[in-house]
Design an enzyme around this catalytic site. Structure first.
Site, PDB file in Angstrom:
ATOM      1  N   HIS A 157       0.864  -1.180   0.000  1.00 21.61           N
ATOM      2  CA  HIS A 157       0.000   0.000   0.000  1.00 21.61           C
ATOM      3  C   HIS A 157       0.898   1.227   0.000  1.00 21.61           C
ATOM      4  O   HIS A 157       1.901   1.272   0.702  1.00 21.61           O
ATOM      5  CB  HIS A 157      -0.873   0.002   1.257  1.00 21.61           C
ATOM      6  CG  HIS A 157      -1.946   1.038   1.220  1.00 21.61           C
ATOM      7  ND1 HIS A 157      -3.204   0.781   0.733  1.00 21.61           N
ATOM      8  CD2 HIS A 157      -1.946   2.335   1.594  1.00 21.61           C
ATOM      9  CE1 HIS A 157      -3.930   1.883   0.814  1.00 21.61           C
ATOM     10  NE2 HIS A 157      -3.192   2.836   1.334  1.00 21.61           N
ATOM     11  N   SER A 189      -6.969   3.430   9.154  1.00 24.35           N
ATOM     12  CA  SER A 189      -7.607   3.334   7.846  1.00 24.35           C
ATOM     13  C   SER A 189      -6.891   2.305   6.969  1.00 24.35           C
ATOM     14  O   SER A 189      -7.498   1.363   6.435  1.00 24.35           O
ATOM     15  CB  SER A 189      -7.581   4.718   7.191  1.00 24.35           C
ATOM     16  OG  SER A 189      -7.828   4.647   5.823  1.00 24.35           O
ATOM     17  N   ARG A 206     -13.309  12.756   6.095  1.00 24.58           N
ATOM     18  CA  ARG A 206     -11.991  13.326   6.399  1.00 24.58           C
ATOM     19  C   ARG A 206     -11.503  14.195   5.241  1.00 24.58           C
ATOM     20  O   ARG A 206     -10.900  15.246   5.450  1.00 24.58           O
ATOM     21  CB  ARG A 206     -10.972  12.205   6.650  1.00 24.58           C
ATOM     22  CG  ARG A 206     -11.125  11.554   8.008  1.00 24.58           C
ATOM     23  CD  ARG A 206     -10.295  10.290   8.108  1.00 24.58           C
ATOM     24  NE  ARG A 206      -8.886  10.497   7.900  1.00 24.58           N
ATOM     25  CZ  ARG A 206      -8.031   9.557   7.461  1.00 24.58           C
ATOM     26  NH1 ARG A 206      -8.468   8.339   7.200  1.00 24.58           N
ATOM     27  NH2 ARG A 206      -6.768   9.829   7.288  1.00 24.58           N
ATOM     28  N   ASP A 239     -14.421   2.595   7.117  1.00 18.16           N
ATOM     29  CA  ASP A 239     -13.296   3.426   6.679  1.00 18.16           C
ATOM     30  C   ASP A 239     -13.701   4.262   5.463  1.00 18.16           C
ATOM     31  O   ASP A 239     -13.339   5.431   5.353  1.00 18.16           O
ATOM     32  CB  ASP A 239     -12.071   2.559   6.342  1.00 18.16           C
ATOM     33  CG  ASP A 239     -10.991   3.413   5.704  1.00 18.16           C
ATOM     34  OD1 ASP A 239     -10.471   4.296   6.409  1.00 18.16           O
ATOM     35  OD2 ASP A 239     -10.708   3.242   4.502  1.00 18.16           O
TER      36      ASP A 239
HETATM   37  N1  URA Z   1      -4.728   5.999   2.385  1.00 17.41           N
HETATM   38  C1  URA Z   1      -5.741   5.386   3.039  1.00 17.41           C
HETATM   39  O1  URA Z   1      -6.247   4.353   2.604  1.00 17.41           O
HETATM   40  N2  URA Z   1      -6.181   5.919   4.188  1.00 17.41           N
HETATM   41  C2  URA Z   1      -5.652   7.032   4.715  1.00 17.41           C
HETATM   42  O2  URA Z   1      -6.089   7.457   5.761  1.00 17.41           O
HETATM   43  C3  URA Z   1      -4.598   7.675   4.020  1.00 17.41           C
HETATM   44  C4  URA Z   1      -4.154   7.132   2.841  1.00 17.41           C
END
Ligand code: URA
Length: 411
Positions: free
Chosen positions: A80, A181, A166, A159
């Site tokens: 990620h 998250s 957010r 999320d």
């Molecule tokens: N990527 C995500 O999936 N969540 C975050 O909070 C920031 C970047």
């Protein structure tokens, strides 16, 4: 009760698992209003969270949806990135790693703000499906060892809802919220080994090494709780990743790298580094041994072959990647050496062109974007075209001096 919880966080007190559960589950059930959640998120942003609170929030996010189990498929590695300008790393490293015999299921997102998303990029390949079901994911990994698809809607839905809020309330850059998250999605998606590419700099969510280190420590701790190995990399996002920004252009650049036609630049080095970290985790071998496999996969064409298998399996047609025929140019304002290229300014320009979104539901244009002709450290002459801008219709381009820092010598 809801207001008491907000006040507690405002006063820097620690919230219990129960309080976090009532608040966050209440939000998903419609009992907590957007403005109340926004208020708590801002209090978290300013006052932070203890490790216990972060672990509790991660669990609440995970439990809000399905938890996928692909144990029968062997050890799954995932990666990620916290997001960057011109970040097409997934398109390159997922096929490389899979072609080394390490199964990869990558659930990716769309771009938001100035950073692009892998799913948008893949959709510049006509027909490429990014909405595979759990069963299709399972069957495809069994068959070709690789899937890149959108996040299924039942994976950490909490999320998804919180992230959207957010994004519009200035609370994206909270380290505890980023940790919960990302880790909730990775754990719910069944990854056994997780590599996190934490970007720092102007074009990134995180601006300092200290913040990146804190995020890294948190993610490793969360991984331990769920028995997942987590490794992290902290990489520079002050300059764009590679030559291209924009969906079709980035896919074409990824293909060049997979075919071994590009080497010796920052993006290629990063891809080799991240791929060998993933192969090392998956096979339990040293990173040096893994790097040999990675280089062989690219040089012998296995990685590109795997990319072709991926495109075919997901219904894409590589002959139909559209790049706009209308070109404009950014011209060098002076002679010298390129000392810096402002990733953030290029990210803003890509959104202006239509390659990215400025609001959640906006349609993007896959055919537009930016192709740099020079990277940092290269010599240019006044009047040289520093970048080609692929446009739909004429736009007011930023000045070269606002993007390219050109000096007499490298600073
Ligand atoms: N990527 C995500 O999936 N969540 C975050 O909070 C920031 C970047």
């Amino acid at each position: 009760m809801i207001v008491d919880i907000i006040n507690k966080k405002r006063l820097k007190e620690e919230l219990s698992y129960k309080e976090l559960e009532i608040f966050f589950n209440g939000y998903l059930d419609g009992k907590v209003a957007d403005y109340q959640m926004a208020s708590l998120l801002m209090a978290i942003c300013i006052n932070g969270m203890s490790d216990e609170e972060i672990f509790a929030l991660t669990k609440i996010f995970i439990d809000s949806g399905d938890i996928l189990d692909f144990d029968e498929l062997g050890i799954l590695v995932d990666k990620h990135s916290t997001g960057g300008i011109g970040d097409k790393v997934t398109l390159i490293i997922a096929p490389i790693v899979a072609s080394c015999g390490c199964p990869v299921i990558k659930m990716s997102g769309r771009g938001l703000g100035y950073t692009g998303g892998t799913i948008d990029k893949l959709e510049s390949i006509e027909g490429f499906r990014t909405d595979l079901s759990d069963e299709e994911i399972y069957e495809q990994v069994k068959k070709i060892g690789l899937v890149i698809t959108g996040q299924t809607k039942d994976l950490a839905p909490m999320d998804k809802a919180i992230y959207a809020l957010r994004d519009v309330t200035g609370t994206v850059c909270s380290i505890p919220l980023i940790a919960s998250s990302i880790m909730s999605k990775k754990i719910a998606s069944g990854a056994d080994k997780i590599l996190i590419d934490i970007k720092i700099g102007k074009g990134a969510l995180i601006s300092t090494v200290e913040e990146a280190q804190k995020l890294s420590e948190l993610m490793i701790k969360i991984g331990k709780i769920y028995n997942r190995e987590v490794r992290t990399k902290i990489s520079d996002m002050n300059i764009p990743l590679g030559f291209c920004i924009g969906n079709s252009l980035e896919v074409l650049e990824a293909i060049d790298i997979l075919q071994g036609r590009e080497d010796n630049n920052f993006l290629v080095d990063l891809c080799y580094d991240l791929s060998s970290e993933m192969v090392s985790m998956s096979k339990g071998i040293s990173k040096d041994e893994a790097l040999l496999l990675v280089k062989e996969a690219v040089n012998k064409g296995y990685a590109y072959q795997k990319f072709l298998e991926l495109v075919k399996a997901q219904g894409g047609n590589l002959n139909k990647i559209k790049v706009s025929k209308k070109e404009m140019y950014i011209i060098a304002h002076k002679s010298g050496i390129i000392n810096n290229i402002d990733a953030l300014e290029l990210g803003k320009l890509s959104v202006l062109l239509g390659a990215g979104r400025s609001s959640k539901d906006q349609k993007i244009d896959h055919s537009v974007g930016i192709k740099l002709h020079y990277l940092v450290g290269e010599k240019v002459k006044r009047g040289d075209a520093l970048a080609t801008i692929y446009v739909k219709s004429k736009v007011k381009l930023p000045k070269s001096v606002d993007i390219f820092d050109i000096q007499k010598k490298r600073l």
